[in-house]
Design an enzyme around this catalytic site. Structure first.
Site, short mmCIF file in Angstrom:
data_model
loop_
_atom_site.label_atom_id
_atom_site.label_comp_id
_atom_site.label_asym_id
_atom_site.label_seq_id
_atom_site.Cartn_x
_atom_site.Cartn_y
_atom_site.Cartn_z
N ARG A 103 0.85 -1.17 -0.08
CA ARG A 103 0.11 0.02 0.07
C ARG A 103 0.93 1.14 -0.18
NH1 ARG A 103 -4.93 2.14 -0.98
NH2 ARG A 103 -5.84 3.46 0.79
N THR A 380 -10.17 0.14 -9.01
CA THR A 380 -8.99 -0.68 -8.47
C THR A 380 -9.39 -2.02 -9.17
OG1 THR A 380 -9.39 0.26 -6.28
CG2 THR A 380 -8.56 -2.00 -6.35
N ASN A 400 -6.10 4.16 -7.03
CA ASN A 400 -7.27 4.91 -6.46
C ASN A 400 -8.39 5.37 -7.68
OD1 ASN A 400 -8.99 5.54 -4.23
ND2 ASN A 400 -7.90 7.49 -3.96
N ASP A 422 -7.33 8.63 0.68
CA ASP A 422 -8.04 7.85 1.52
C ASP A 422 -7.91 8.14 3.19
OD1 ASP A 422 -9.02 6.59 -0.60
OD2 ASP A 422 -7.50 4.78 -0.63
N SER A 441 -7.75 1.37 3.80
CA SER A 441 -8.05 0.91 2.67
C SER A 441 -9.20 -0.03 3.15
CB SER A 441 -6.92 0.09 1.86
OG SER A 441 -7.39 -0.69 1.00
N SER A 442 -9.95 -0.47 1.78
CA SER A 442 -11.03 -1.62 2.14
C SER A 442 -10.45 -2.84 1.38
CB SER A 442 -12.38 -1.02 1.57
OG SER A 442 -12.76 -0.22 2.37
N GLY A 463 -13.72 -1.72 -5.69
CA GLY A 463 -15.08 -1.02 -5.33
C GLY A 463 -15.11 -0.49 -4.07
#
Lengths: 563, 189
Positions: A103, A380, A400, A422, A441-442, A463
């Site tokens: 990341r 993403t 992103n 983010d 982040s997800s 998403g």
């Protein structure tokens, strides 16, 4: 004579075909089965790259890395050398899976109050997601090569796994319906930062369906990576070009930031769902932890009995998501900087408490006074690889927003991320900006073991905040409703934040749609096939048939490939 | 057999000719005078693409996506070109509401009519640039147009065909944005 006539008519049809050319968004044929290996990714060409690597004797990691580099070319709006992501790997001979966290992190010169606001409370000049100040230190090349060097088969060279991506960058690839629209939607950004327009415009207009896009500058970048490894990006000529361009566009990225960037190997978040083991990524992604939390809550309900696509099941998903998102906004951040109660969030006992808050006949208005702020855009990509040995890899990576910050490094074709968006752009939050910190982040690349402990499935999705709820629903579709991997991907999806509207995909059964309102849900009806809900790419091992089955998502350009 | 072959060759030649021929447009003769004034109806990025089309067509023009009515007279333009398509992102960036944008567009069109300018409308955003927001601007602007060009994908439901045929406005549909420049150029004297 008949043959001649038929040939002539075929030629006529061919001559006239450009006038009537239509490329439908194909809902069929996205899946692929193979006994030896399957790759599922957001572009058919990228999946094929992975399969070709498997055929050459590479393992699942080699295939995943080659696919990941190819996606940076073929799906340039979503990920690439200027971005970052997360990867989870479990080779058949490993006791535990490992997470490779690549990341982006905040530059050393960043501060919690680096973004300025206008009188309406809006960040001035969209600086969190457009231009140089939105650029985090990219981790993609270091992350992918770290995994390749440590977990690859060692049978293939770095140059071999990069070559397909280099070829596509040099020879070009066709613009799809999906890519055409994405370029059009981002026309202004690409025009504003003219280096992007130089690549993705044809004489000032967006490349359109069927046109060929080449990016020889990016090919040059990848060749440098093939020759010199990660140092090609993080030190020397390319690093200087990146820093110069980012700073020219108002950024604070430095050569030291690039040189000091570190990949982090982490232990996965592990949970179970009805006997299946779920392994996913820990912070700085919230995804894995909340995926486990969401599934833990859902485990308290008999979804096989409430049924697929029913109002009762849709209601349960919506309520559980509210509870999980309430926790997310309160607790989640980079654990290198902030204490996060990870064990509690992922515990079965806590999930049972939360599940008891859900009433079967009434929607809770809001799980908290919460802050349903957005953390990520939907641009993403996810890829999944599994081979016959049971080696599993899942990678989710991103720049992103579509086309990231818009900043494109001249001469090298690299689109820089805007993952600084983010962070919470003000001081005082667990997710506020700090030098070196990774923004929340997800992303949820996820591996699943079956109840016998065998490699069972690899999956994930783009998403933004929809990622882990989407991954959870696909897992449930397979485990609870007995769907095939492709059926599970195609099924309509739900998404609900801690408060606000319940988003339902257009194909949700009409009876379910009509019944959810009276339960108290305010509904937002999305498109029939809506990329808002992500794009799941998954591979599952069917032990009865001794066959790997790959599924891919028509909401994007997904396609599985197999052999 | 020889005759059949010859006939087939003739068919092939005809087909090839048809394919190569420049398309026949519904607008049979130029209606617009130079220079043009380009504005937006809905603040989508499509106005930027129409700028490129005008440039490529070598039509002199001034452009202001947020132009107010008085700007037309000051520009000395003879033709108003409107890039039609609503964008909430674009409206947000411009700092105006959809309602205010509608009022601005109506005022610009009224001024163009008062000045005796021809109005050419373009919808180049395709299917994605349709929907409630965009349709507001289409419904407001199209009836005032003397000529309309649409990228065919945006006319799947026949809205442009219906509105133009009801008002006897010449409508040309093109396959791609890049193909819209040709009929646009031909509309100018």
């Amino acid at each position: 004579m008949k043959k001649v006539l038929a040939s002539a008519l075929a030629i006529v049809a061919l001559a006239l075909s450009p006038l009537a050319a239509q490329v439908p968004v194909n809902l069929h044929g996205r899946s692929a089965d193979g006994a030896n290996g399957v790759v599922a990714a957001a572009k058919p060409e990228a999946s094929q790259v992975g399969v070709d690597i498997l055929k050459k004797g590479g393992n699942a990691v080699d295939a995943a890395i080659a696919t990941a580099f190819a996606l940076g070319v073929l799906e340039p709006n979503a990920s690439g050398v200027g971005g970052g992501g997360f990867m989870i790997i479990k080779l058949a001979n490993m006791k535990e899976a490992v997470v490779v966290d690549f990341r982006e992190c905040a530059p050393a010169a960043s501060t919690p109050d680096m973004y300025k606001f206008d009188e309406k409370g809006k960040v001035i000049d969209n600086a969190t997601f457009e231009g140089g100040l939105s650029v985090g230190v990219p981790g993609e090349v270091k992350g992918l090569l770290y995994a390749f060097d440590k977990f690859g088969s060692k049978k293939l060279s770095r140059a071999q796994v990069l070559q397909p991506a280099i070829d596509y960058a040099e020879k070009g690839y066709k613009v799809t319906v999906n890519l055409e629209q994405i370029i059009k939607d981002n026309f202004e950004k690409l025009k504003k930062f003219e280096n992007g327009g130089a690549i993705y415009f044809d004489g000032g207009l967006p490349y359109e369906l069927g046109a060929t896009i080449k990016n020889p500058d990016y090919a040059k970048t990848l060749k440098a990576v093939a020759a010199k490894g990660a140092d090609a990006i993080y030190k020397g000529e390319i690093a200087k070009a990146i820093v110069d361009e980012v700073r020219k566009r108002g950024g604070i990225l430095s050569l030291e930031d690039l040189a000091n960037y570190q990949v982090k190997e982490r232990k996965p978040v592990v949970g179970t769902y009805r006997g299946y083991t779920i392994m996913s990524v820990p912070p700085a992604s919230s995804g894995g932890t909340h995926l486990v939390e969401l599934l833990n809550i859902m485990e308290n309900f008999d979804l096989a009995k409430t049924g697929e696509g029913t109002p009762a099941t849709g209601h349960l998903w919506a309520e559980a998501m509210k509870l999980v998102f309430a926790d997310r906004s309160k607790y989640m951040a980079d654990t290198d900087f902030v204490q996060v109660p990870l064990k509690g969030l992922a515990s079965k006992a806590y999930a049972k408490e939360l599940a008891a808050l859900i009433a079967a006949d009434k929607s809770m208005p809001s799980a908290t006074a919460g802050d349903p702020s957005k953390y990520e855009s939907g641009s993403t990509t996810h890829l999944s690889v599994m081979d016959k040995a049971g080696n599993m890899v899942a990678i989710t990576k991103s720049i992103n927003y579509f086309f990231g910050s818009g900043v494109v490094v001249p001469g090298w074709g690299i689109i820089m991320n805007d993952h600084m968006d983010d962070f919470v752009p003000k001081p005082g939050s667990a997710n506020s900006v700090e030098p070196g910190k990774r923004p929340l982040s997800s992303m949820s690349p996820t591996l699943v073991l079956d109840p016998k402990g065998r490699s069972f499935m690899t999956l994930g999705s783009p998403g933004a905040t929809r990622i882990f709820p989407t991954v959870a629903q696909v897992i449930s579709n397979i485990v609870d409703h007995g769907m095939s991997v492709q059926e599970a991907i195609l099924a309509p999806r739900y998404f609900q934040m801690a408060s606000g509207k319940l988003n339902v995909e257009g194909r949700v059964p009409i009876n379910t749609y009509n019944a959810l309102g009276p339960l108290g849900h305010e509904l937002a009806l999305k498109l029939d096939w809506d990329a808002y809900f992500g794009g799941v790419h998954a591979v599952l091992y069917d032990y009865d048939a001794k066959m790997l089955r790959g599924g891919a998502d028509p909401r994007r350009d997904g396609q599985a490939a197999a052999y | 057999m020889k005759r059949s072959l010859l006939s087939l060759l003739a068919i092939l030649a005809l087909a090839a000719g048809l394919a190569a021929q420049s398309p026949a447009y519904n607008l049979k003769s130029p209606i617009a005078s130079k220079p043009a004034f380009l504005s937006s109806a809905g603040q989508s990025a499509d106005v930027e693409m129409v700028k490129v089309l005008l440039d490529r067509s070598k039509i002199p023009f001034k452009a202001d996506a947020q132009a107010k009515a008085p700007a037309l007279a000051a520009s000395g333009a003879k033709t108003l070109v409107l890039a039609i398509g609503g964008s909430s992102k674009g409206l947000g960036a411009a700092g105006i509401s959809a309602e205010a944008e509608l009022e601005r567009v109506k005022a610009v069109i009224a001024e163009a009519k008062r000045l005796g300018m021809k109005v050419i409308g373009l919808h180049v955003g395709g299917e994605a640039r349709r929907g409630e927001l965009s349709d507001k601007f289409i419904l407001a602007a199209l009836p005032a147009c003397d000529y309309f060009i649409v990228v065919a994908d945006g006319n799947k439901d026949g809205l442009f065909t219906k509105l133009c045929s009801e008002r006897k406005i010449a409508l040309d549909a093109v396959e791609k944005i890049s193909k819209a420049g040709d009929p646009l150029a031909k509309a100018f004297k």
